[in-house]
Write an enzyme that holds these catalytic residues in place. Structure first.
Site, mmCIF file in Angstrom:
data_model
loop_
_atom_site.group_PDB
_atom_site.id
_atom_site.type_symbol
_atom_site.label_atom_id
_atom_site.label_comp_id
_atom_site.label_asym_id
_atom_site.label_seq_id
_atom_site.Cartn_x
_atom_site.Cartn_y
_atom_site.Cartn_z
ATOM 1 C CG ASP A 101 2.864 145.872 40.950
ATOM 2 O OD1 ASP A 101 3.859 145.817 40.202
ATOM 3 O OD2 ASP A 101 1.893 146.605 40.716
ATOM 4 C CG ASP A 153 0.316 146.774 33.529
ATOM 5 O OD1 ASP A 153 0.485 145.564 33.271
ATOM 6 O OD2 ASP A 153 1.215 147.509 33.982
ATOM 7 C CB CYS A 157 -1.283 153.448 31.174
ATOM 8 S SG CYS A 157 -2.860 152.718 31.612
ATOM 9 C CB CYS A 213 10.638 158.296 17.490
ATOM 10 S SG CYS A 213 11.336 156.709 17.899
ATOM 11 N N GLY A 260 -2.776 152.282 39.017
ATOM 12 C CA GLY A 260 -3.863 153.267 39.094
ATOM 13 C C GLY A 260 -5.143 152.697 39.667
ATOM 14 C CB THR A 312 5.723 157.707 34.625
ATOM 15 O OG1 THR A 312 6.064 156.364 34.976
ATOM 16 C CG2 THR A 312 6.850 158.308 33.830
#
Lengths: 434, 100
Positions: free
Chosen positions: A117, A173, A231, A394, A96, A124
């Site tokens: 990366d 992140d 996130c 869950c 992001g 997503t």
């Protein structure tokens, strides 16, 4: 009966045909894209080779037009534009923050941008990672970003051994990578433009710049792992990462063009829910800092996952605290559903996104709080007339296991449920649909 | 008894421990004593903190990863827990973010 068979046959045939056509189209598009890329590359080469500017030795005619609106700004000018052209920036994380930052830096005419990366593009990502095209799902983010920016991609190893960077931009992140980048930048004397975002908030600062602090000056000890929200769990608004990523590009440009008032020794706190920015003054470089202080203890890179007690990615790690017999897969659960009570322990916000029919939502946080145990006992007892089975479910199969484990500790409940067969289903296929 | 009105603010997720409320206007009662941030932390634990104090406090200070700001200045420049609170001070507790 026969009518049904015919219908089903037709349906299957139809499905097969469309499936064939989809894969045929995918192959064809891929082929055309490769061809298009080759042609575009060749065209760019031809244009770039034939446009030397007779009045400038350092910028081409095309570059002068392209960057004119930057070069007209007194703080940038010809000098700043040439500085950007000759500079090299390292961007860590094409998420992001990295995506908008890369877009603006590429558009500003930075000479070399290196992307790092480890991850691949996922569905997503698209709410905020604006460099990645939808048909690049499962493609490496570095390749996907190069695709969009029409850049050449080469594989680099030993980043700092053979390369000199003027600025490193942190769009990672996780805590471990942030400490790693900080130490790497201090040891190599490179400023670090740091951004971060979560939900409706963002933060921005520049570390290791002149007499400003580094990340360790501010945070000598990493945060306890269970206080860090990522996130994937908390969510993040695309426009918020966009704001912070664009500001990171801005600070990078300011450093490269030797502008005043770089965000060093200051922290910008962006609260999107009230659209307010807080710009606060931070401490200076600390003499006692373990990496940039007077007597540094860290003189080479260390094991950052061990130092932080957490992994260098933001994926959730599946836990395994129950035995195999206490687990059940969701398909098996479907066959038992009518005779069971299913308690969905996800937060309310996730339960509202999608849920199985005939389930009850009691979030894990409610179970976790000891003061609710009487209430929980009452609720569970009320099911007793209907069933002898209680299941917890869950999103990832982690909180349901934790809930069950906490129920096992409350021996009171076990006594009230002598026949309860507690099992923990995992929604395997829906794991990433939220 | 004199009153010491101040503003407390929680950001970066720290507000989750305080009923999801970011801004708290509070009045400390001074009783001839001076209020330091150290004392304020104990007061917050006893009066404002809704759950899990270990996610906010550690060893009579804030836990690692929380930055304290006094009137927009890092508390490290203000003698940290020993800073003497003044009327109308704004004290911000900010949890650092790591997502991106």
């Amino acid at each position: 009966m026969q009518y049904f068979y015919i219908l089903e046959f037709l349906y299957r045939k139809e499905r097969m045909t469309s499936k064939d056509e989809i894969s045929e189209l995918k192959d064809e598009i891929l082929e055309l894209k490769t061809l298009l890329k080759q042609k575009e590359k060749r065209l760019k080469e031809l244009i770039n080779s034939s446009e030397n500017c007779p009045y400038s030795t350092q910028l081409s005619c095309q570059e002068i037009s392209r960057y004119s609106r930057h070069m007209l700004i007194p703080q940038i000018g010809m000098k700043g534009q040439i500085a950007m052209k000759q500079s090299s920036v390292l961007i860590i994380g094409l998420g992001g923050l990295g995506c908008p930052a890369a877009l603006y830096l590429a558009a500003a005419g930075i000479g070399t941008i290196t992307f790092v990366d480890y991850d691949e593009v996922e569905i997503t990502n698209f709410n905020r990672q604006i460099l990645h095209a939808e048909d690049n799902i499962n493609v490496s983010k570095v390749e996907s970003a190069c695709d969009m920016l029409q850049a050449n991609s080469n594989t680099l190893q030993n980043l700092f051994d053979k390369n000199k960077y003027d600025v490193v931009l942190d769009g990672s992140d996780n805590v471990a990578t942030r400490y790693l980048l900080n130490d790497m930048c201090v040891l190599n004397q490179v400023p670090l433009v740091s951004g971060s975002a979560l939900q409706m908030e963002g933060q921005l600062t520049v570390y290791n710049f002149e007499d400003g602090p580094c990340y360790r000056c501010l945070f000598p000890i990493p945060p306890p792992p269970d206080t860090v929200t990522n996130c994937g769990d908390g969510g993040v608004l695309g426009a918020v990462t966009g704001v912070i990523g664009a500001l990171q590009a801005l600070e990078t440009i300011k450093i490269l063009t030797k502008a005043d008032n770089v965000m060093s020794g200051r922290l910008l706190i962006f609260d999107a829910s009230s659209t307010t920015f807080l710009n606060v003054k931070l401490r200076k470089k600390q003499e006692t800092c373990d990496v940039c202080g007077l007597k540094p203890k860290i003189t080479q890179l260390i094991d950052y996952e061990q130092f932080c007690g957490s992994k260098a990615h933001d994926k959730v790690i599946d836990i395994n605290i129950l035995t195999e017999v206490e687990n059940i897969c969701v398909k098996e659960l479907a066959t038992l559903e009518k005779e069971s009570v299913i308690i969905d322990v996800r937060p309310k916000i996730e339960y509202e996104i999608c849920k199985l029919p005939n389930t009850i939502n009691i979030p894990y946080t409610y179970f976790k709080d000891n003061k609710n145990s009487e209430d929980i006992t009452k609720t569970l007892l009320s099911f007793r007339s209907k069933t002898s089975r209680v299941f917890f479910i869950c999103r990832r199969g982690n909180d349901s296991q934790r809930t069950e484990a906490s129920m096992l500790i409350l021996s009171l409940l076990i006594l009230h449920f002598p026949f309860t067969e507690k099992k923990t289903p995992e929604i395997e296929q829906d794991r990433d649909c939220l | 008894m004199a009153k010491l009105p101040i503003t407390l603010q929680f950001n970066g997720g720290a507000e989750l421990l305080f009923d999801n409320k970011k801004l708290h206007n509070v009045e400390l009662i001074s009783e001839h004593r001076e209020w330091t941030i150290g004392k304020l932390l104990i007061w917050i634990k006893e009066n404002l903190l809704k759950e899990r104090p270990e996610l906010f406090l550690q060893d009579e200070s804030v836990r690692p990863g929380i930055l304290v700001l006094v009137n927009d200045v890092d508390w490290e420049l203000m003698d940290t827990v020993n800073y003497k609170i003044q009327p109308s001070d704004r004290i911000v507790f900010i949890s650092t973010l790591h997502g991106g």
